[in-house]
Design a protein around this motif. Sequence first.
Motif, mmCIF file in Angstrom:
data_model
loop_
_atom_site.group_PDB
_atom_site.id
_atom_site.type_symbol
_atom_site.label_atom_id
_atom_site.label_comp_id
_atom_site.label_asym_id
_atom_site.label_seq_id
_atom_site.Cartn_x
_atom_site.Cartn_y
_atom_site.Cartn_z
ATOM 1 N N ARG A 157 -77.516 -56.772 -2.136
ATOM 2 C CA ARG A 157 -78.418 -55.927 -2.926
ATOM 3 C C ARG A 157 -78.680 -56.602 -4.280
ATOM 4 O O ARG A 157 -77.753 -57.146 -4.888
ATOM 5 N N HIS A 207 -80.928 -55.377 -7.119
ATOM 6 C CA HIS A 207 -81.519 -54.706 -8.293
ATOM 7 C C HIS A 207 -80.803 -55.112 -9.586
ATOM 8 O O HIS A 207 -79.617 -55.443 -9.571
ATOM 9 N N SER A 208 -81.533 -55.064 -10.689
ATOM 10 C CA SER A 208 -80.922 -55.436 -11.971
ATOM 11 C C SER A 208 -80.537 -54.181 -12.741
ATOM 12 O O SER A 208 -80.698 -53.061 -12.251
ATOM 13 N N ALA A 209 -80.031 -54.368 -13.967
ATOM 14 C CA ALA A 209 -79.607 -53.211 -14.759
ATOM 15 C C ALA A 209 -80.785 -52.353 -15.185
ATOM 16 O O ALA A 209 -80.632 -51.162 -15.419
ATOM 17 N N ASN A 210 -81.957 -52.973 -15.263
ATOM 18 C CA ASN A 210 -83.087 -52.189 -15.771
ATOM 19 C C ASN A 210 -84.312 -52.193 -14.870
ATOM 20 O O ASN A 210 -85.358 -51.723 -15.270
ATOM 21 N N ARG A 211 -84.173 -52.726 -13.651
ATOM 22 C CA ARG A 211 -85.306 -52.726 -12.747
ATOM 23 C C ARG A 211 -84.836 -52.676 -11.290
ATOM 24 O O ARG A 211 -83.833 -53.302 -10.944
ATOM 25 N N MET A 212 -85.578 -51.984 -10.434
ATOM 26 C CA MET A 212 -85.317 -52.036 -8.997
ATOM 27 C C MET A 212 -85.520 -53.455 -8.483
ATOM 28 O O MET A 212 -84.904 -53.880 -7.518
ATOM 29 N N ILE A 213 -86.461 -54.178 -9.106
ATOM 30 C CA ILE A 213 -86.793 -55.533 -8.686
ATOM 31 C C ILE A 213 -86.288 -56.502 -9.742
ATOM 32 O O ILE A 213 -86.736 -56.475 -10.886
ATOM 33 N N HIS A 247 -91.970 -60.515 -7.280
ATOM 34 C CA HIS A 247 -90.779 -60.362 -6.432
ATOM 35 C C HIS A 247 -90.795 -59.005 -5.730
ATOM 36 O O HIS A 247 -91.562 -58.119 -6.096
ATOM 37 N N THR A 248 -89.921 -58.829 -4.731
ATOM 38 C CA THR A 248 -89.685 -57.511 -4.145
ATOM 39 C C THR A 248 -88.183 -57.229 -4.151
ATOM 40 O O THR A 248 -87.382 -58.095 -4.510
ATOM 41 N N SER A 249 -87.834 -56.025 -3.725
ATOM 42 C CA SER A 249 -86.427 -55.614 -3.865
ATOM 43 C C SER A 249 -85.662 -55.583 -2.546
ATOM 44 O O SER A 249 -84.559 -55.060 -2.491
ATOM 45 N N GLU A 270 -70.690 -58.712 -6.819
ATOM 46 C CA GLU A 270 -69.380 -58.829 -6.166
ATOM 47 C C GLU A 270 -69.080 -60.254 -5.700
ATOM 48 O O GLU A 270 -67.913 -60.626 -5.524
#
Lengths: 499, 499
Positions: free
Chosen positions: A77, A79-85, A419-421, A451
Amino acid sequence: MHIRSALVAGTALIQTAVANSSSVHAKNVIYIVPDGYGPASQNMARDLASLIETGTTGTNPEIHELPVDDLAIGRVRTHSANRMITDSAASGTAFAAGHKSYNGAISVTPEGLPVGSILEAAKLKGLKTGLVSTTSISDATPAVYAAHVANRGSQPLIAEQELGYSHPLGPMVDLLLGGGRCNFTPRGAQGSCRSDDVDLLEYADSQGFTVATTRAEFKTLEKAPLPILGLFNDGSMRYEMDRRIEQDEPSLLEMTQTAVNTLHRATNRRGKGFFLMIEAARIDHAGHDNDPANHAHETWMYNDVIAWVRDWIDSHPDTILLSAADHETGGLTLSGYDPLPLRNTTHSRAYLQALWDADRPSNEAEQRVYLVSTILPLAGLENASDAEIDAILAASSIGSGVAALLSSRAGVHWSTGGHTSVDVTLHGYAAGRVKRAALRADLAGGWDNTELPRYIEAVLRLDMDGVTRRLRRAAEQDDSWLGASEVAKRDLGDHDHYH
Amino acid sequence: MHIRSALVAGTALIQTAVANSSSVHAKNVIYIVPDGYGPASQNMARDLASLIETGTTGTNPEIHELPVDDLAIGRVRTHSANRMITDSAASGTAFAAGHKSYNGAISVTPEGLPVGSILEAAKLKGLKTGLVSTTSISDATPAVYAAHVANRGSQPLIAEQELGYSHPLGPMVDLLLGGGRCNFTPRGAQGSCRSDDVDLLEYADSQGFTVATTRAEFKTLEKAPLPILGLFNDGSMRYEMDRRIEQDEPSLLEMTQTAVNTLHRATNRRGKGFFLMIEAARIDHAGHDNDPANHAHETWMYNDVIAWVRDWIDSHPDTILLSAADHETGGLTLSGYDPLPLRNTTHSRAYLQALWDADRPSNEAEQRVYLVSTILPLAGLENASDAEIDAILAASSIGSGVAALLSSRAGVHWSTGGHTSVDVTLHGYAAGRVKRAALRADLAGGWDNTELPRYIEAVLRLDMDGVTRRLRRAAEQDDSWLGASEVAKRDLGDHDHYH
């Protein structure tokens, strides 16, 4: 893979394990990042290679595995701390240092505090370290391993830290190979993109680095001792399909071979091994360009690198390989895929655009002739119809018109220039059935990108948190190296600006 | 999954294995097909669930795993014998019987010869067998396990074979739960889609099946002995989001619980177990409809079923679970995904279209009021702007307009109303660390879809080729059951006609 061989593993594995009593520890880790490589990228490359190789078509397809296929283990997975993408900086910070941060962050937290990377932890433990990329070596994906700045755009600062010029813990990287020379040369020098007089090539030389900037010099690196700095383009290195014709730069595979052999030579007789990150950077760029044949060729090169590293590990079984993209690029779907229209494309969209920009005649009628006689054959589009030629000439650029026609003919669809998520695939390899089985047992499943470095930390018995503590102590004394003035400019928004 | 627990597996696994000396054999196999579930389907469902659960948004997302995530093992290639993009019939024939065939084939080769399925091999070895689906039980995905016909459209023939009415080896399936009652009722009966007088519900009753056709009757199945036939809709069962409100059909989870418990009760005291195929069929239908919230809800139900089966296996460790989609549907990419606009959608596109078709006023101005007051709130679109309402009214159908607006608001993109050729994710589960590690070691990597039933064959110690020989001997005597007259009509073309 074939079921029969897998079954042998399934039934014989545990018994074999009895004798070996192994677990996943290793002397060396090679981590390969296929930037922008999504789930469909492998299909596009595999199907094109298979139809060419087998002489079949989309109505009787015979499809063969590529080297990466057999190494799939799980999903990641992104996603970043401030965006789904995510962008490559936030995803890189997760992969390299195990922390979620904002798009644009280079191994700093959302609060701007530095976090130690797996490469730094390796270096401080006495391992040798390397970074290889086909884009700027100070771009986000390599940067997160050896630099800490608030804004990925601060490439001059990143270049300084990567060489140890301004890294608070000294030089962390023993081998750097890639592009992005412009951030290492002082203003005024040809191709420089620095606004100061810092000459990092000269600095590297003064610190004992063997410095190479041409393909001829690259060849001499084969026998050079560490440290090594090889920068073969002011910006990104050439796309593989263009490079193969121009022959003026080393390929990612050649850089990989030199990096692995050199790091191995430096550690072969020591107890401590190496950590090497290799980025197949331009899968992402071809995705941003929605350039299908180019995306497939870059993906082939990624497969070639994986195959070589896999085979190297078979003869150096104290090494493990992990590989996962940072994110998908382009929103690629194969909604009506027929690979064969891509088979005769020999140059990237970017190359053809540059050719057009430099050499096209001024007269419109002659431009059309130039397009048909010179540009389209290089795109494998000799047979374009008048209507298709009209559409290319009417497109926002010749390059986008060519890429759109190729995509349309091949039945591939791109939903974005960004980009996409979607989750990316996690791959891994270890030599020998028992160790490989243990790796697969460990890493199957779904992972957050933060992780993964913790797994490498355990495999190499490193201490990332210790690095973080040292970096923070240094920042308390002086945080100018963090680019704190850049925090205000950090990206909290549009991922499409970034790669 | 968390790295620390994986590491415990990694380091302790082999030692534990010493004591157990296990390998992957099992008494029962449960195989779950999430039809049309692609790599991005899980992201769409997971992100929506996570933001609702955690109260976060796309600018501070906190994302949690869903049950399917942790079960990823590898990737599966899905092309058919005659197309890069498979349909469910060709992919089902590969998964069920281990043979590549043409789009439309129901467990026959490209030459029209029958090939034995893993379910038939299980039945002939003395195991109990079951098929569960939320679509017609005679549609392609369940059909391939217990029928052999040239054309997937021959559902009346398929229904006959599934019950043993015309299967040359007799009844192969002990439990059938799903939709598609219309193929089991004679012409003239309400909702029938047969053109003959064959009454398969009556036939089933005469053969000792407990037959259920309502939710009330479904509840009585909990205690019924095998064989069981439950058909709860003339066609496909309701989408889960509609069913949850209408409450007139069992859910896929409820059918799964009944199927597993009943098959287990029938085999608990015997040496031979069961093979059960469960299809989460309507992920595919929501994908064909480009209906985003519906696609997410169907994917949630798939995750719920996986979670229940996983937990059941923990208390019945002689069972393994495998799960992979037959193909991706819709060309879904998350190019700018913001899940929250989907959170208030309570009905499927198809439900809203049916409501509109049945109840809308004749007058245009009143239609608009009806759309805004009745339809849009059920789509979670109470706040649609005048321009958005205009666009819905101007769309090819109200349903497509609503789905397009939802997709646009949520930043999801669909590239097709058909299928795509991207690899699907292979999932698996076995109870206990040692057995699960062996399963992961066996099944990580890339697979052709024809290879998977061979794994199940080995796990259950079955003989699929023996079934094929028996079927072919039967066909030499009389091949009318094969629908040979249908061969000429077999699909060699457009996958978009099919699911």
